[in-house]
Design a protein around this motif. Structure first.
Motif, mmCIF file in Angstrom:
data_model
loop_
_atom_site.group_PDB
_atom_site.id
_atom_site.type_symbol
_atom_site.label_atom_id
_atom_site.label_comp_id
_atom_site.label_asym_id
_atom_site.label_seq_id
_atom_site.Cartn_x
_atom_site.Cartn_y
_atom_site.Cartn_z
ATOM 1 N N ARG A 116 0.836 -1.211 0.000
ATOM 2 C CA ARG A 116 0.000 0.000 0.000
ATOM 3 C C ARG A 116 0.865 1.251 0.000
ATOM 4 O O ARG A 116 0.580 2.222 -0.702
ATOM 5 C CB ARG A 116 -0.953 0.002 1.204
ATOM 6 N N LEU A 117 1.937 1.246 0.792
ATOM 7 C CA LEU A 117 2.825 2.404 0.847
ATOM 8 C C LEU A 117 3.425 2.686 -0.521
ATOM 9 O O LEU A 117 3.479 3.829 -0.984
ATOM 10 C CB LEU A 117 3.951 2.166 1.862
ATOM 11 N N GLU A 142 0.780 3.993 -2.950
ATOM 12 C CA GLU A 142 0.437 5.381 -2.637
ATOM 13 C C GLU A 142 1.489 6.338 -3.192
ATOM 14 O O GLU A 142 1.158 7.420 -3.697
ATOM 15 C CB GLU A 142 0.289 5.561 -1.125
ATOM 16 N N GLU A 143 2.765 5.943 -3.113
ATOM 17 C CA GLU A 143 3.819 6.796 -3.671
ATOM 18 C C GLU A 143 3.698 6.875 -5.195
ATOM 19 O O GLU A 143 3.864 7.952 -5.785
ATOM 20 C CB GLU A 143 5.207 6.274 -3.291
ATOM 21 N N ALA A 147 0.957 6.498 -6.962
ATOM 22 C CA ALA A 147 -0.246 7.281 -7.261
ATOM 23 C C ALA A 147 0.026 8.773 -7.087
ATOM 24 O O ALA A 147 -0.417 9.601 -7.907
ATOM 25 C CB ALA A 147 -1.394 6.849 -6.357
ATOM 26 N N ALA A 148 0.759 9.133 -6.035
ATOM 27 C CA ALA A 148 1.088 10.548 -5.810
ATOM 28 C C ALA A 148 1.942 11.095 -6.947
ATOM 29 O O ALA A 148 1.743 12.240 -7.400
ATOM 30 C CB ALA A 148 1.813 10.702 -4.474
ATOM 31 N N GLU A 194 -3.374 -2.859 -5.539
ATOM 32 C CA GLU A 194 -3.785 -1.609 -4.902
ATOM 33 C C GLU A 194 -3.934 -0.488 -5.932
ATOM 34 O O GLU A 194 -4.849 0.347 -5.830
ATOM 35 C CB GLU A 194 -2.757 -1.220 -3.838
ATOM 36 N N MET A 214 -7.253 1.711 -6.641
ATOM 37 C CA MET A 214 -7.272 3.179 -6.683
ATOM 38 C C MET A 214 -7.893 3.681 -7.987
ATOM 39 O O MET A 214 -8.611 4.686 -8.002
ATOM 40 C CB MET A 214 -5.850 3.721 -6.546
ATOM 41 N N GLU A 225 -11.051 5.252 -6.696
ATOM 42 C CA GLU A 225 -10.647 6.629 -6.389
ATOM 43 C C GLU A 225 -10.414 7.468 -7.640
ATOM 44 O O GLU A 225 -10.003 8.618 -7.559
ATOM 45 C CB GLU A 225 -9.378 6.617 -5.524
#
Length: 643
Positions: A30-31, A34-35, A37-38, A66, A70, A74
């Motif tokens: 997940r971490l 998330e990076e 995606a950012a 993940e 997203m 999202e």
């Protein structure tokens, strides 16, 4: 731990590259997602392309899952993303089961909105004389795209990144390489045998990887722990290509706990920072480490030994070496028991298991139809001999781990005893003929027909029954769960689902066990053990929440499989085996004839499973002996799971 904190921490001073450790792979994935995606969103806001270097294999699957979530939940768009994959086998057709083109389509690209023209994967179909030109063009495309913003990586047991094997120079470019023996062995399960693994691959070079603006390397599982330690703490070496990342200015290693166990901060944190010695577990781990390092029995350690090895504060906190040694010796001594189901009519205050009820209902979960006898065959026999009501539950059919030759042998047998079927059908459409036709027309790596898979499952089932009967378990206590997540006919499995959980919950409720045994190892090379354990944990948690399972009534014991033993400081119960019991365990393993001599998925260890089991059990007994405990022929180890 962020980069600046990591740099300043004395606990991480042996580490040469920024490293973060997470409780599990899902958290870590997940971490990373998330990076990524950012980065994608930031580039989109700036009307720029996000250029990603992608990896294949089991390590990035959680990240891709993940990212897909997203995208669907999202609104994360991949319209501005350009990707370059690290590698591809050569030769390799893009539609083959093992193709990385197919892998990426099934696990990411088909589920997101990335433009097809933005996807780049090495071409395994090229004529040999066109490969060098393609590789040069591949690097030019990366440069024209602005270079890689982020490269995600796994790590092989040889320390390779991409397919850059030991010996790859720092400035190596994208090229055709010859795969290392260990790499081909590790890939054997995907190809249904090492002989089917390609000997070459096209890989992005170390030089291209090092040019990326950011690298994230991920590693999961105990089997990666040793090479991870070398990559993070070892000297720069072309024999461990992952060490080159120590020179990259913006690299992060992301590990789950099981992959971090060889790091100095995990193995011996007391050597770097003050430790809270009130923890009995920490003291036990430290004393075992010290005794092993010095080659001494626990009771022979001196105050000077402690003080010369960074443990003087333990002496100051907890009195003398003499008293510490006795306390730890007793903790180790209390793990040893010849009564894994509990010994009746004794004081059980310091014994691993309860004495009551004297005869327990015991449920042994086995991921494959042979893991029970391979991993805990001696304890299994002891539980039966001591009068407990033992049940076995084989979570999967294990059907893909059967050689086609064995299917032919059993099909021959069926044909011989069912001649009447031959006569009825004029010999043209019997099970025998259908199986033979299917196998003879099959190419390496092809999915078996349903009939062949069924025969393979029946072979594993008959072997499991034979082993249980040898131990003394009646047929009515043998359960074949055939969990749906496994039944794909390929090495790749589905994620566990509601049906898997319900099957396990129903069985536990039906038996109402006082003890559950389950495979707790995470080094299984094709991941089935990991998923089977996940299913058991989830099922136990559900039953606990509903009030149908109580930790006071049912204790859960975890055993390790054919790959690795528990560290001594984590062992809660050690069951000693006599030479005769070792022989009995071997005979039970031999009942699994389709896995004898050469298993289809042996992993990296070339020895047969019974040889690995005996060596591991003998080594554990020797480890106890060297610490000053009684000497046995062999021992099986268990760790209690508190739910």
């Amino acid at each position: 731990m962020d980069r600046e904190t990591w740099k300043k921490s004395p606990l991480t001073r042996k580490e040469k590259v920024h490293t973060q450790i997470f409780a599990n792979a899902a958290q870590a994935s997940r971490l990373i997602a998330e990076e990524i995606a950012a980065l994608i969103r930031d580039k989109a806001d700036k009307k720029q392309k996000a250029v990603l270097g992608l990896a294949t294999g089991s390590s990035p699957l959680g990240v891709y899952k993940e990212l897909i979530r997203m995208h669907k939940e999202e609104g994360l768009s991949f319209q501005n993303v350009i990707t370059f994959n690290l590698d591809e086998y050569y030769p390799m057709q893009p539609t083959s089961l093992q193709s990385y083109v197919r892998f990426m389509k099934e696990n990411l690209f088909d589920e997101i909105d990335i433009p097809p023209d933005n996807v780049h994967i090495p071409d395994g179909t090229l004529p040999r004389d066109k490969v060098a030109e393609f590789c040069a063009e591949y690097e030019r495309l990366i440069t024209d795209a602005g270079g890689l913003d982020l490269q995600i990586l796994g790590i092989g047991r040889t320390g390779h990144i991409g397919f850059n094997e030991p010996g790859s120079p720092l400035d190596s470019s994208t090229r055709l390489v010859t795969l290392d023996y260990v790499t081909r062995t590790d890939a054997a399960s995907d190809f249904f045998g090492q002989e089917n693994v390609p000997r070459k691959a096209i890989t992005m070079g170390i030089g291209a990887i090092m040019k990326s603006k950011r690298c994230i390397l991920m590693a999961w599982g105990e089997n990666k722990a040793r090479i991870v330690q070398k990559a993070i703490e070892g000297e720069l070496s072309e024999q461990v290509p992952a060490t080159y990342l120590q020179q990259h200015p913006n690299t992060l290693y992301v590990l789950e706990e099981s992959a971090s166990t060889e790091l100095s901060r995990v193995q011996r944190p007391w050597c770097f920072v003050p430790i809270d010695w009130t923890s009995q577990t920490t003291t036990k781990k430290a004393v075992i480490w010290l005794a092993k390092k010095l080659g001494k029995a626990v009771l022979k350690l001196t105050d000077r030994d402690y003080m010369d090895n960074g443990m003087s504060d333990l002496i100051l906190d907890q009195d003398s070496a003499y008293n510490i040694n006795i306390r730890v010796f007793k903790l180790l001594q209390r793990t040893i028991t010849g009564w894994p189901g509990g010994k009746p009519n004794v004081d059980d205050t310091h014994r691993p298991e309860r004495k009551d009820p004297a005869q327990k209902r015991v449920l042994i979960f086995s991921p494959h139809p042979d893991d029970d006898v391979i991993s805990m065959g001696g304890t299994f026999q002891r539980l039966v001999d001591q009068g407990h009501e033992v049940y076995t539950a084989y979570q999967t059919s294990g059907n893909i781990a059967v050689f086609d030759d064995d299917v032919m042998r059993f099909a021959d047998f069926v044909a011989d005893i069912r001649q009447q079927e031959e006569e009825k059908t004029n010999g043209h459409d019997t099970l025998y003929h259908r199986v033979v036709k299917s196998i003879r027309s099959k190419q390496p790596g092809d999915i078996d027909s349903d009939e062949v898979l069924n025969v393979k499952a029946l072979i594993r089932k008959s072997e499991a029954r034979a082993a249980c009967r040898y131990v003394g378990v009646p047929d009515e206590r043998i359960h074949f769960l055939n969990l749906p997540f496994y039944e794909t006919g390929t090495v790749k499995k589905r994620p566990p689902g509601e049906q898997d959980f319900q099957i396990v919950c129903d069985l536990i409720q039906q038996i109402q066990p006082h003890q559950i045994y389950a495979a707790g190892d995470l080094s299984d090379p094709h991941g089935t053990h990991r998923v089977c354990l996940q299913v058991i944990f989830e099922s136990i948690d559900r039953l606990k929440q509903s009030g149908a399972l109580n930790q006071d009534d049912c204790w859960v014991w975890l055993y390790r499989g054919a790959w690795q033993e528990y560290p001594m400081d984590e062992i809660d119960m050690a069951v000693p085996l006599s030479p005769d019991e070792v022989t009995g365990k071997r005979r039970a393993i031999f009942k699994h004839q389709s896995q004898k001599d050469t298993a289809l998925f042996p992993g990296a260890d070339p020895r047969e499973f019974w040889q690995r089991a005996e060596a591991r059990n003998a080594q554990l007994a020797q480890d106890y002996d060297e610490l000053g405990l009684p000497e046995y022929a062999a021992m099986e180890a268990f760790k209690r799971y508190h739910y």
